[in-house]
Every structure is written in structure tokens, then in C-alpha cells.
Design a protein around this motif. Sequence first.
Motif: not given
Lengths: 359, 335
Positions: A277-300
Amino acid sequence: MNFRQLLLHLPRYLGASGSPRRLWWSPSLDTISSVGSWRGRSSKSPAHWNQVVSEAEKIVGYPTSFMSLRCLLSDELSNIAMQVRKLVGTQHPLLTTARGLVHDSWNSLQLRGLVVLLISKAAGPSSVNTSCQNYDMVSGIYSCQRSLAEITELIHIALLVHRGIVNLNELQSSDGPLKDMQFGNKIAILSGDFLLANACNGLALLQNTKVVELLASALMDLVQGVYHENSTSKESYITDDIGISTWKEQTFLSHGALLAKSCQAAMELAKHDAEVQNMAFQYGKHMAMSHKINSDVQPFIKEKTSDSMTFNLNSAPVVLHQEFLGRDLWIKQIGESSSTEVQLSNFQQMLLSTLLSTA
Amino acid sequence: MASRWWRWRRGCSWKPAARSPGPGSPGRAGPLGPSAAAEVRAQVHRRKGLDLSQIPYINLVKHLTSACPNVCRISRHVQASQRAIALIAEMIHTASLVHDDVIDDASSRRGKHTVNKIWGEKKAVLAGDLILSAASIALARIGNTTVISILTQVIEDLVRGEFLQLGSKENENERFAHYLEKTFKKTASLIANSCKAVSVLGCPDPVVHEIAYQYGKNVGIAFQLIDDVLDFTSCSDQMGKPTSADLKLGLATGPVLFACQQFPEMNAMIMRRFSLPGDVDRARQYVLQSDGVQQTTYLAQQYCHEAIREISKLRPSPERDALIQLSEIVLTRDK
């Protein structure tokens, strides 16, 4: 592309790096060979993304789709659709949201449900706890896990709709008649509440209090995250006085919590142990965070800087830049740049070079 | 009795556990940490209006109904989970009020400014969502899946009730049934189902669950009918919210529907939801001239008698008497 490679590909396409831990793969899956072979791929075009998504959908049998939700058959939803049609021609944000839901070819809105389904299949049935043997399974995924994926989408869309409420006392004449905005608000609240009510009902049907608690707390996190988003300064000419770790906390709330806790809940439904369960949590968390960071970086990282693509002053690169530079110097830099396009692109170039040199 | 209940309510607090972004035990709800979220909590407290004179009836009912276990001789004490149901019911009710005030663009509620007027519509909607999520977390922590099913039904009914209010029926006969269904979904469902939930927690006998449910349902409908009457007969100071509010929102409530039988010219006004200038005042005049108010009050009495009949099936106890008294108070309240 086979299933294990697909699950590894997804974070890469979203800009994350590093391989996820493999300890919890279902024993029926083989060990992964030549992980390095896909690192050379750099194509991140929308077409490629669509291909990845459609392959993923094939793997899970059938995807979660907004259109397949049973609430679509209800009177309320056709009532909503009728009311939303009255908003055509107004400037209420609900119209944009609705259009995005119907016409979105990017499919990014259904990412969460798909990830939950994939992770359910990847983990498979629990080898330790066999109490789920009698649950029905389609394409390697329990029906309760499919239901959970739907519920995750419902919660996400409900808050998306609620984000579109407008403050009536901040309206300008360019926004159109007050009545339209009032009506739009009304429909937005009702639709959001309707989706949340369906999500709650779905959760109750799962007959698992731990899962209910997880998703309810994810909803609470999401609401707090949206609250923070709205609280950023209205003039949007200045970054909040936060460091990157605060940014990470707030972004976890607004973007990471839902997917993280959903993935964990999917494991709970299959009765996996706390480690899984913990691993699934970490996967989901990092997946979503990386998605957000990626879209933040796009304009640059756009090739053409004359595109005048705007960026949010509270996005990750800017907050990092502020932290490195110190707030006073950063505010001074903002003051020195004017609002003309040329200097804005210089501004972005400057930020980009700072970020690249510190990366 | 009311003062003892008040002391209990003051002492009761539901605090979320400390937050960690890691999974840990799955249900760690975040405390409303940063100052921004503390503002939301302040809004919640203000909304709930913690004055004795303004204690909603719903909470009284929960406390008293949790005495149902006396029938089964299991325990004379109110269980912690039953107290939790009372809290959860209150939270669901508050969340729905916050959202309703945004939908109706209301400026006052319980004698105070509404959340949307003070902090704006965006924050009001988020506040409502937050309260709902807090209620869901508390509900999950009780650990009883039957109770979760019962109370999530309430949430669905509340939303469907709002939708029912959006639409209107042309046929007169259908209209009244539509009105009663909307009344049940918007008001009575919460009371009925929370009564049922506490009885489920206290007693295994399904007959008792049904009695609790029927009591709650009948009291709830009577409560709303009287509320609709007061919208015509009372003045704004007493009510804490503006009167003729229902007419101004285009809603045809009990007194209006009864008056329409005597004054058929009201039909057209009902269908256009009192949207033309002068409609609201004319409709109000018609209602006050007709026996709409009396008929609605009589109907409310019928529901109260039914409630008393149901609750009398339980064995005698001080709590049962209190519940009977409560349904009588519903009829005689003036605000």
C-alpha cells in the motif's frame, strides 16, 4: 510494448526520472530486462502520448470513462446538460470545463482512473491474503477496483467544476451580465455536488471503511489544496513568500493526494499488506507531482519564445528561482521587467538560464 | 434537559489527527493547518452558530433518539458512535446550508451574514466541500458499513432535492407530490436517516430501526411544512432570514399550492416562478387571503401525530416523552 514497460514508460513521458522499485510486482510477471533501452526515447508529442494511453486502455480491458458512469443515465445529468447549454455565450468558467470534459483529446483528465486501473492490475491479487478469491475479476482487475477508479475521476471532476465558481463581487463589466454568472455558479455548485454525492454513494457500496476514510481524506486534502491555489495574490505580479518545500506540500494537497490515496485504496481493496500500500501511495504521489512539475516547466522549454506563453508566478521553476535568489532580489527583478512581450521573453530566458545553470 | 444537552455539546469536539503526507494509517486527516485553512475553520464555526437560542432542532433529535437503546435494554448510555452520528448529521446539514446560500444568493442566515457574503462564493463552496469531507472521514471512522450506506443516502437525497427544486410540474396533482418529495429529500431524509443510523448502532431489532426512521421522517416533513408557513406569517427579525424568500426564489410551497386551489389565477404565476414584477406581492396576498396557511398547518399536524404514533411504540421512558414533546414543539415554534 508489454505491460511492465508501459508502467515504466508513463512516468518518463510525464517528465519523471528514475525507475520505480520492483519489489511488489506480482510474481506472475517476469523480471524486467533491458530497462535502459527505452531511455533513449525522447519523443513526447501528443500523438505519442495518445498511443501510450490507448495501449494502456487495452491492457486494462476497458478504461474508466466519464461516459460509462451510471450517473450519466440519470435525469439529473440531462438536467445539468440542459442548464449548461443555457450558459453558451456567457463567460462563466463552467463552460470551459464542460467543453474540456467532452472534447478533450489529450485525455489527461482521465489519467487518474487509468493509473488506478493499471496499478491494480500490476499488483494483482494478494499472495498473502486470499479472502478476495471470490470477487469477480475482469482483465485482471477486481470490479471494486474499477469502481474505485471511477470514484477517483468523479472526485477530480467535481472539484474541477467547483474551481470554476466566480466571486460575484469581483466581476467586471467585461465578464457579462451578473445574472449569467449567478446562474453559472448555481449550475456549477449543483453539478459538483451531484458528482460528489455519486462518489460518496460509490464509496459506500465498496463496504470498506478504510477505503472510505482514505478517499474522504483525499477529498479534504484536495479542497485545502484548491483553497491555497485561490489564495495566491490576485494581482499575480508577485510570487508567494514560500520556499520549495512549502510548494511541495501545497502541491501534494492540490495534485498529489487524490492519486496517491486512490492507488493505496486500490491495494487495500485487494487486501495487500501495508508495504505494498505504501509503495502504491508513493507511486501515485510522485506520478502526480511529476505531472504537475512537468506542466509547470513547459513554458520555459518551448522552442519559440515569441509564443508569449504565460507562466504562473507560483509554479515550481519560479518558486525555486526565488529560493535561490532570495525574495528581495527576486521582487526587484520582477519590478525591473515591464509588461511588453519582448522583455517578458527576456524575463523567461533569464529564468530559464538560471534554472539550467543550477540544475 | 436542554442545559445538560448544551453542556455536552460544548464538551464534544472532533479533532482530526495529525497529518503526514505519507500513507501511514490510511485515515490521517490533515489538521486545518496553515492560516488559510484556519480561516476556513473559523467560517465553519461561524456557520454553525453556537448560541443556545440557535441550536438546530436536528441535533436535539439525535441526542434524544440515541436513547432508543433503552428499548432493547442494552445500554442506557449514549455511545460515542451515536454522538458521532449527531455531529455528522449537523455537519452534513451545515455543508448543505452553505452551498444553498450560494445557490440562492442569500445574504443572511440565522440572523447573521452568510458565508458567501463575507468571504465570497469561491470560498463558500470550498468550505461546504471541506465540511462534507470532514463528515465523511468521521463517518468512516465509526467503522460501520451499514451506517455509512444510510448516511451517504442522505447526501444523495440532498442533491436530488435541490434538482427537484429546479424543475416544476404543470399538473396540479403532480405538483403537490413533487413538493412533498422535494421536502422529504431536502429536509426529512437527513433526520429520518440519522435517527435510523443511531438506532442501528444501538439496537439490532429492525422494527426499532423502522420506528426511528418513520419518526424522523414525519417530524422532518412537519418541520419543513411549518418552515414554509412561517415564511408567510412571520417577520424577518424573528426568522433570522428574509421572509417571502421562497416566493422570491420562484418556489411554490405548501401554502401557495393550497391557495392555488382557491385562486386558479395563481397557476400562471407558479409556472413562471413569480418572475414578473409584482408577482411576489400578489401571490403573498392570495395566500394570506386563502386558507393556504391553515391547510398547511393542518397537514403538518397530521405528520406530527403520525410521528408520535410511531414513537409511542417504544416502551415508556423520559427520552420517549421528550421526543413526543419535540414533535409538538415543531408545530408551535415561531422561528
